[in-house]
Design a protein around this motif. Structure first.
Motif, PDB file in Angstrom:
ATOM      1  N   VAL A   1       1.165   7.305  -6.330  1.00  0.00           N
ATOM      2  CA  VAL A   1       0.040   8.231  -6.395  1.00  0.00           C
ATOM      3  C   VAL A   1       0.482   9.613  -5.910  1.00  0.00           C
ATOM      4  N   ASN A   2       1.213   9.601  -4.811  1.00  0.00           N
ATOM      5  CA  ASN A   2       1.711  10.831  -4.217  1.00  0.00           C
ATOM      6  C   ASN A   2       2.556  11.610  -5.224  1.00  0.00           C
ATOM      7  N   ALA A   3       3.438  10.888  -5.914  1.00  0.00           N
ATOM      8  CA  ALA A   3       4.357  11.549  -6.843  1.00  0.00           C
ATOM      9  C   ALA A   3       3.603  12.166  -8.016  1.00  0.00           C
ATOM     10  N   PHE A   4       2.631  11.439  -8.555  1.00  0.00           N
ATOM     11  CA  PHE A   4       2.013  11.893  -9.800  1.00  0.00           C
ATOM     12  C   PHE A   4       0.772  12.745  -9.589  1.00  0.00           C
ATOM     13  N   LEU A   5       0.048  12.487  -8.521  1.00  0.00           N
ATOM     14  CA  LEU A   5      -1.235  13.151  -8.387  1.00  0.00           C
ATOM     15  C   LEU A   5      -1.304  14.120  -7.217  1.00  0.00           C
ATOM     16  N   LEU A   6      -0.588  13.844  -6.159  1.00  0.00           N
ATOM     17  CA  LEU A   6      -0.795  14.645  -4.954  1.00  0.00           C
ATOM     18  C   LEU A   6       0.253  15.729  -4.749  1.00  0.00           C
ATOM     19  N   ARG A   7       1.526  15.370  -4.950  1.00  0.00           N
ATOM     20  CA  ARG A   7       2.577  16.307  -4.586  1.00  0.00           C
ATOM     21  C   ARG A   7       2.559  17.510  -5.518  1.00  0.00           C
ATOM     22  N   LYS A   8       2.647  18.701  -4.937  1.00  0.00           N
ATOM     23  CA  LYS A   8       2.650  19.923  -5.732  1.00  0.00           C
ATOM     24  C   LYS A   8       4.021  20.098  -6.368  1.00  0.00           C
ATOM     25  N   PRO A   9       4.050  20.682  -7.580  1.00  0.00           N
ATOM     26  CA  PRO A   9       5.358  20.911  -8.197  1.00  0.00           C
ATOM     27  C   PRO A   9       6.188  21.885  -7.348  1.00  0.00           C
ATOM     28  N   PRO A  10       7.507  21.724  -7.359  1.00  0.00           N
ATOM     29  CA  PRO A  10       8.363  22.510  -6.458  1.00  0.00           C
ATOM     30  C   PRO A  10       8.588  23.927  -6.972  1.00  0.00           C
ATOM     31  N   VAL A  11       7.545  24.693  -7.135  1.00  0.00           N
ATOM     32  CA  VAL A  11       7.685  26.087  -7.552  1.00  0.00           C
ATOM     33  C   VAL A  11       7.001  26.956  -6.504  1.00  0.00           C
TER      34      VAL A  11
ATOM     35  N   ASN B   1       0.815  -1.212   0.000  1.00  0.00           N
ATOM     36  CA  ASN B   1       0.000   0.000   0.000  1.00  0.00           C
ATOM     37  C   ASN B   1       0.849   1.263   0.000  1.00  0.00           C
ATOM     38  N   THR B   2       1.873   1.286   0.851  1.00  0.00           N
ATOM     39  CA  THR B   2       2.707   2.486   0.927  1.00  0.00           C
ATOM     40  C   THR B   2       3.465   2.693  -0.383  1.00  0.00           C
ATOM     41  N   THR B   3       3.919   1.591  -0.986  1.00  0.00           N
ATOM     42  CA  THR B   3       4.656   1.714  -2.245  1.00  0.00           C
ATOM     43  C   THR B   3       3.778   2.334  -3.319  1.00  0.00           C
ATOM     44  N   ILE B   4       2.579   1.796  -3.467  1.00  0.00           N
ATOM     45  CA  ILE B   4       1.693   2.339  -4.505  1.00  0.00           C
ATOM     46  C   ILE B   4       1.264   3.756  -4.152  1.00  0.00           C
ATOM     47  N   PHE B   5       1.065   3.980  -2.852  1.00  0.00           N
ATOM     48  CA  PHE B   5       0.705   5.343  -2.461  1.00  0.00           C
ATOM     49  C   PHE B   5       1.809   6.328  -2.853  1.00  0.00           C
ATOM     50  N   SER B   6       3.057   5.905  -2.743  1.00  0.00           N
ATOM     51  CA  SER B   6       4.163   6.789  -3.114  1.00  0.00           C
ATOM     52  C   SER B   6       4.081   7.171  -4.586  1.00  0.00           C
TER      53      SER B   6
ATOM     54  N   MET C   1       9.954  10.687 -14.254  1.00  0.00           N
ATOM     55  CA  MET C   1       8.891  10.444 -13.282  1.00  0.00           C
ATOM     56  C   MET C   1       9.416   9.633 -12.103  1.00  0.00           C
ATOM     57  N   ALA C   2      10.267   8.644 -12.421  1.00  0.00           N
ATOM     58  CA  ALA C   2      10.753   7.742 -11.380  1.00  0.00           C
ATOM     59  C   ALA C   2      11.428   8.509 -10.254  1.00  0.00           C
ATOM     60  N   LYS C   3      12.091   9.608 -10.604  1.00  0.00           N
ATOM     61  CA  LYS C   3      12.806  10.382  -9.575  1.00  0.00           C
ATOM     62  C   LYS C   3      11.845  10.952  -8.547  1.00  0.00           C
ATOM     63  N   GLU C   4      10.578  11.114  -8.952  1.00  0.00           N
ATOM     64  CA  GLU C   4       9.610  11.718  -8.041  1.00  0.00           C
ATOM     65  C   GLU C   4       9.006  10.696  -7.091  1.00  0.00           C
ATOM     66  N   VAL C   5       9.258   9.403  -7.343  1.00  0.00           N
ATOM     67  CA  VAL C   5       8.658   8.372  -6.500  1.00  0.00           C
ATOM     68  C   VAL C   5       9.575   8.086  -5.326  1.00  0.00           C
ATOM     69  N   TYR C   6       9.202   8.556  -4.166  1.00  0.00           N
ATOM     70  CA  TYR C   6       9.954   8.228  -2.956  1.00  0.00           C
ATOM     71  C   TYR C   6       9.031   8.301  -1.753  1.00  0.00           C
ATOM     72  N   VAL C   7       9.479   7.688  -0.662  1.00  0.00           N
ATOM     73  CA  VAL C   7       8.665   7.671   0.554  1.00  0.00           C
ATOM     74  C   VAL C   7       8.930   8.966   1.306  1.00  0.00           C
TER      75      VAL C   7
ATOM     76  N   THR D   1      -3.045   4.274 -11.656  1.00  0.00           N
ATOM     77  CA  THR D   1      -2.716   4.312 -10.240  1.00  0.00           C
ATOM     78  C   THR D   1      -3.950   4.032  -9.388  1.00  0.00           C
ATOM     79  N   THR D   2      -5.117   4.461  -9.869  1.00  0.00           N
ATOM     80  CA  THR D   2      -6.335   4.161  -9.108  1.00  0.00           C
ATOM     81  C   THR D   2      -6.560   2.655  -9.027  1.00  0.00           C
ATOM     82  N   PHE D   3      -6.386   1.979 -10.164  1.00  0.00           N
ATOM     83  CA  PHE D   3      -6.562   0.528 -10.176  1.00  0.00           C
ATOM     84  C   PHE D   3      -5.560  -0.148  -9.246  1.00  0.00           C
ATOM     85  N   LEU D   4      -4.316   0.305  -9.310  1.00  0.00           N
ATOM     86  CA  LEU D   4      -3.293  -0.308  -8.462  1.00  0.00           C
ATOM     87  C   LEU D   4      -3.613  -0.075  -6.985  1.00  0.00           C
ATOM     88  N   MET D   5      -4.050   1.134  -6.684  1.00  0.00           N
ATOM     89  CA  MET D   5      -4.376   1.459  -5.298  1.00  0.00           C
ATOM     90  C   MET D   5      -5.514   0.561  -4.812  1.00  0.00           C
TER      91      MET D   5
END
Lengths: 110, 889
Positions: free
Chosen positions: B116-126, B109-114, B441-447, B352-356
């Motif tokens: 989701v977090n990277a692509f959908l939730l986290r705001k761009p760093p601006v 769950n945490t892995t997939i959430f990461s 994209m992969a760089k954005e996936v972290y816990v 990501t919704t399906f995976l979640m």
């Protein structure tokens, strides 16, 4: 033993403790002595129930405790009123006066 | 309230000193009382007796003081936790299984959430990310991909910039690749040409140096470069002296003026370097309004919002559409925040919704398993609970104790799961490799903190979920029940059995549902792999070279370079043959519009389009594409002789019908060949696929590279050995021709095919993996419940056997019991799964549903696994020794 002692009505112990501490900081034994003294030995505080009451009041923040030296040079735990304790004392005094006045009135007219 | 809690906690933390203080306080009181009595004339002994009588029970007073301080509640909790730990330690097998099960579920769950977090939730760093907008053209064409995110032409951008009032600044950016050379091996990196206000709009200043000045957007002043932190560290070793130095970009000298902070990553607009954007006179010709290549960014003025700015832009776009009918008719404009722009890609969101949902189901199954285990344990601990409640423990207290144990387990699982997620995320990131975009994209996936908070919440939720049923069960049972039931090896109460069976049914239904879901993804993928690719993809190594220097704008130079490299490649040891082309199969080749001789000329819009490849003479031979008819290209097919072309079978079929295309003519509308140049069809080849997931073969045209050179070149070598072993020699063969060129995308052809799935295979693998995990957990569940049933009935079985029951009959009995549960679970699962293919097809654009048969394997798998899980306990029932069973307990 001149007068017959009566037990404290429920809930009045807190008021008496606050009133006693309103005069000056005291340790537990002195508080019980003081209550008996002022009430001319009429009121009897069950000593065992005094301390739970003190700890309860402390938790509510109405009194605070600190260790000091007693008159006979022994380490003793002194209690004193806090600001909110003083407010509480005033509020309870007003409530008590109202209560006793009302009870007296009822008894007087009956 | 808060102070009260603090007081309690402090009392708890300082428990020892609070105790001694209490002792001391009461001792002081008693001593004063004794003194007082002594002064009243009593003997010391009598005074002590009197004082203690007046005081009342000392221990009782102490207990009341503790209560008054509010110690009890927290102390009970501490007790529960301590006791719970002891109980769990005492059954290490149970504890390990429980924690591992939970940890697996939570880690997934945490892995997939990461993700989701990277692509959908986290705001761009601006700075103020919600105020940074992406302004795009809106393409009126019906079949356009993401029509409202179409790039913008230079003239449109300049008009928008001049006419809009919603934004404090507007910048354009042209994202493209750059070649870095000089010093280390040449390297191609993603980059962008940007307006000077770009960094200002993002609100991020370079960590070192400065951003561009407005005058640097002028021709001749534009040789400045800002580097990303990553590029600076990796290629330039983090050299702090680099500011003001010259580096070679696309073969020209650029002055390093700034280095961006390491946090500045826009995964949808990946760039390792930025240079000033300039417009050539060519860009500003009226016709160039249709050449839409720029991305436009803008920052909202204070008080302005996305909707109102979008309305203004739409008005401006409509005006431009009126004024420039031939290029802009019906074109609009859209405004989206940076985050919304990046998340608008519906497929990644649905994926990501399906995976979640899948990992959610896995965790649900894990929780069901635990609930079952706890129920089983409850009855095993029957005697303990009975004794405790007989000794005065309240039902509520017992339930709380049990619940504490559940939470201990879930937090243990959560902690281990978080660790697992760190590992899972690392493993997953490596899989994001199908193109540069995926790598960004992969760089954005972290816990991160949010993911850890999610883990905490999920652990708590899981604990409550699986703890609820067993806890309620305990709370509802009275002490007398406890004494009646389960005293001696009889069976558990019907209520608990029903509960356990229901849980297993739910588990099986869920895992079947997941299996079908995974099957839908895997099946589509397997189909692809089985399908013929149209050539021999093994033992091929490919690479891309894209000379960006000005000197390679000349087509003669392009051809020379191309042919020289091919010459070097052919001579390499281990190379069987070598070829070059503008595009590879399975690499999404570009389209060209064309006209077939003899077909009446139609409007430009209706012209047919197909994929085209400019290839070297050895192309067909190297890829082993079958030549069906005619001839392959030869070195003499150049721009100087009458043009020739080769078409594939699909082309011949669609555009020549039954006629023989050889000798017929077609015309390609390539930019540099606008003049009337008909190419003669000289050959027909087999169909080659263009991307993974392609259903129907598409028409394709091949032309000689020598006649249609380009800057973008792909090289393909057929090797005699393992292809990747030639990577280095391939690079050096290119560098032997020009040492300043970057050689990129060195991949085997098989890898090219795999990458063209764009993560679909990763999705299939993950869905399959989670479904498998679910099935394993569910089978453990059914195995556990049946084993337990058999164990509980050992005595009964013994008696039956002693009375002459057939062992085989007992086996059948247990299996029948178990399979009834499995059957119900499977049935419910199948019922729910019937809706799945439609749901998946509705959610994914490119999903193709082949037949209802994909549903068939899942129930078979579940039934088989269920049978196996029943068989082991059933055999144990059969082998019960009557003597042992009767002596049992």
């Amino acid at each position: 033993m001149t007068a017959q002692r009566i037990d404290l009505p429920q809930g009045t112990l807190d008021l008496l403790i606050l009133r006693t501490l309103g005069l000056q900081p005291q340790h537990g034994w002195a508080i019980s002595e003081r209550i008996q003294q002022i009430s001319s030995d009429v009121l009897r505080v069950q000593q065992g129930s005094l301390y739970p009451a003190l700890h309860r009041l402390e938790r509510r923040g109405w009194i605070k405790a600190r260790w000091g030296t007693s008159d006979n040079n022994r380490r003793a735990k002194y209690y004193e009123l806090t600001k909110s304790g003083r407010r509480q004392l005033e509020a309870e005094k007003v409530a008590w006066d109202k209560l006793t006045a009302a009870v007296a009135q009822v008894l007087g007219t009956a | 309230m808060l102070r009260d809690l603090w007081f309690r906690v402090r009392a708890l933390l300082r428990r020892r000193s609070v105790e001694t203080e209490l002792d001391e306080e009461l001792r002081f009181h008693l001593e004063r009382q004794v003194e007082k009595c002594e002064q009243g004339g009593l003997s010391r002994g009598e005074a002590q007796r009197r004082a203690s009588v007046e005081f009342g029970g000392l221990e009782l007073a102490k207990e009341e003081c503790r209560d008054a301080r509010g110690l009890r509640l927290l102390e009970n909790l501490f007790q529960d936790v301590r006791y719970g730990m002891r109980v769990l330690r005492k059954s290490p097998g149970f504890t390990t299984v429980a924690i591992l099960t939970l940890a697996l579920g939570i880690a997934a769950n945490t892995t997939i959430f990461s993700v989701v977090n990277a692509f959908l939730l986290r705001k761009p760093p601006v700075r103020d990310p919600d105020r940074v907008m992406v302004v795009s053209s809106v393409n009126p064409a019906k079949d356009a991909y993401a029509p409202d995110r179409t790039p913008v032409s230079a003239l449109d951008f300049l008009d928008w910039q001049a006419q809009s009032h919603s934004f404090s600044a507007m910048a354009a950016a042209d994202f493209e690749d750059f070649t870095l050379s000089g010093g280390l091996a040449p390297q191609r990196v993603a980059g962008a040409r940007v307006s000077s206000s770009f960094f200002q709009i993002m609100g991020v200043a370079p960590a070192r140096g400065q951003a561009f000045l407005p005058e640097e957007n002028e021709w001749g002043h534009d040789h400045s470069v800002v580097l990303s932190d990553e590029l600076w560290k990796e290629r330039f070793g983090g050299d702090s002296q680099i500011l003001g130095r010259l580096i070679k970009v696309n073969g020209q000298n650029y002055n390093v003026v700034g280095i961006m902070p390491g946090t500045f990553h826009l995964w949808d607009f990946e760039a390792q370097l930025w240079v000033p954007l300039t417009f050539s006179s060519d860009d500003l010709r009226p016709r160039s309004r249709s050449s839409r290549l720029l991305r436009v960014f803008a920052r909202l003025k204070p008080g302005m919002d996305e909707r109102r700015s979008a309305a203004e832009m739409q008005t401006i776009a409509q005006r431009l559409a009126q004024e420039h009918k031939d290029t802009n008719e019906a074109w609009g404009a859209s405004v989206k925040s940076l985050q919304r722009y990046s998340t608008a890609d519906s497929n990644s969101e649905t994926a990501t919704t399906f995976l979640m949902a899948a990992v959610g189901f896995v965790l649900l199954i894990a929780c069901t398993n635990l609930a079952n285990l706890m129920l089983a344990r409850n009855s095993a601990r029957h005697r303990e609970f009975t004794i405790r409640s007989a000794l005065g423990a309240g039902r509520f207290r017992l339930a709380r104790q049990l619940f504490t144990e559940c939470l201990l387990l879930s937090f243990g699982g959560g902690a281990l799961g978080a660790l697992g997620a760190f590992w899972g995320v690392r493993a997953l990131r490596v899989q994001f490799n199908w193109n540069e975009y995926a790598q960004a994209m992969a760089k954005e996936v972290y816990v991160d903190g949010r993911a850890l908070f999610f883990t905490l919440a999920v652990s708590l939720g899981a604990g409550i979920l699986f703890g609820l049923v067993p806890t309620i069960q305990i709370a509802r049972r009275s002490a007398s029940d406890g004494l009646k039931e389960g005293g001696r090896g009889t069976t558990a109460g019907p209520e608990r059995q029903r509960l356990q069976r229901m849980l297993v049914v739910g588990q099986l239904a869920l895992s079947l549902f997941l299996l079908v879901g995974a099957g839908l993804f895997v099946e589509g993928f397997l189909e692809e792999i089985r399908a013929s690719v149209g050539f021999n993809s093994h033992h091929l190594l490919t690479a891309t070279v894209w000379p960006r220097d000005l000197k390679y704008l000349d087509s003669q130079r392009q051809r020379q370079f191309f042919e020289n490299v091919l010459q070097h490649l052919t001579n390499l040891p281990g190379v069987q043959s070598a070829a070059g082309a503008t595009d590879l199969p399975y690499n999404f080749p570009g389209d060209v519009s064309f006209t077939v001789e003899g077909h009446p000329g139609t409007k430009p819009d209706d012209q047919p389009k197909c994929a085209w490849f400019a290839v070297s003479p050895g192309y067909l031979e190297t890829l082993q594409v079958p030549l069906l008819q005619g001839r392959e290209f030869t070195p003499s097919d150049t721009a100087d002789v009458p043009p020739v072309a080769i078409v594939n079978k699909a082309f011949a079929k669609s555009f020549f019908g039954g006629e023989n295309p050889i000798g017929r003519h077609i015309r390609l509308d390539l930019d540099d060949h606008k003049e009337n140049s008909w190419s003669e069809v000289v050959g027909i080849v087999g169909n080659v696929k263009e991307f993974l997931g392609q259903v129907k073969p598409r028409p394709q045209i091949f032309v000689p590279f020598a006649a249609h050179p380009s800057q973008l070149m792909r090289f393909i070598v057929r090797t005699r050995t393992e292809p990747t072993s030639l990577s280095d020699s391939l690079r050096h063969a290119v560098w032997a021709v020009d040492p300043d060129q970057a050689v990129t995308e060195i991949r085997t052809m098989d890898r090219v095919i795999e990458d063209s799935a764009s993560g679909d295979n990763l999705m299939a693998e993950m869905m399959g993996g989670f479904a498998l995990l679910a099935l394993v957990m569910a089978s453990i569940g059914i195995f556990g419940v049946l084993s337990y049933l058999v164990e509980q009935r050992t005595q009964e079985m013994g008696i039956r056997l002693a009375l002459g029951a057939e062992p085989a009959g007992l086996l059948r009995f247990v299996i029948r019991k178990g399979m009834a549960i499995v059957g119900v679970g499977t049935g419910i699962g199948v019922l729910f799964s019937l809706a799945l293919p439609k749901l998946v097809a509705a959610s994914f654009d490119n999903f193709r549903f082949h037949s209802l048969w994909v549903l068939a394997p899942a129930p078979i798998v579940v039934l088989t696994v269920g049978l196996a899980a029943c068989y082991v306990p059933a055999r144990r029932a059969m082998r019960v020794d009557p003597m042992v069973a009767l002596r049992y307990e």
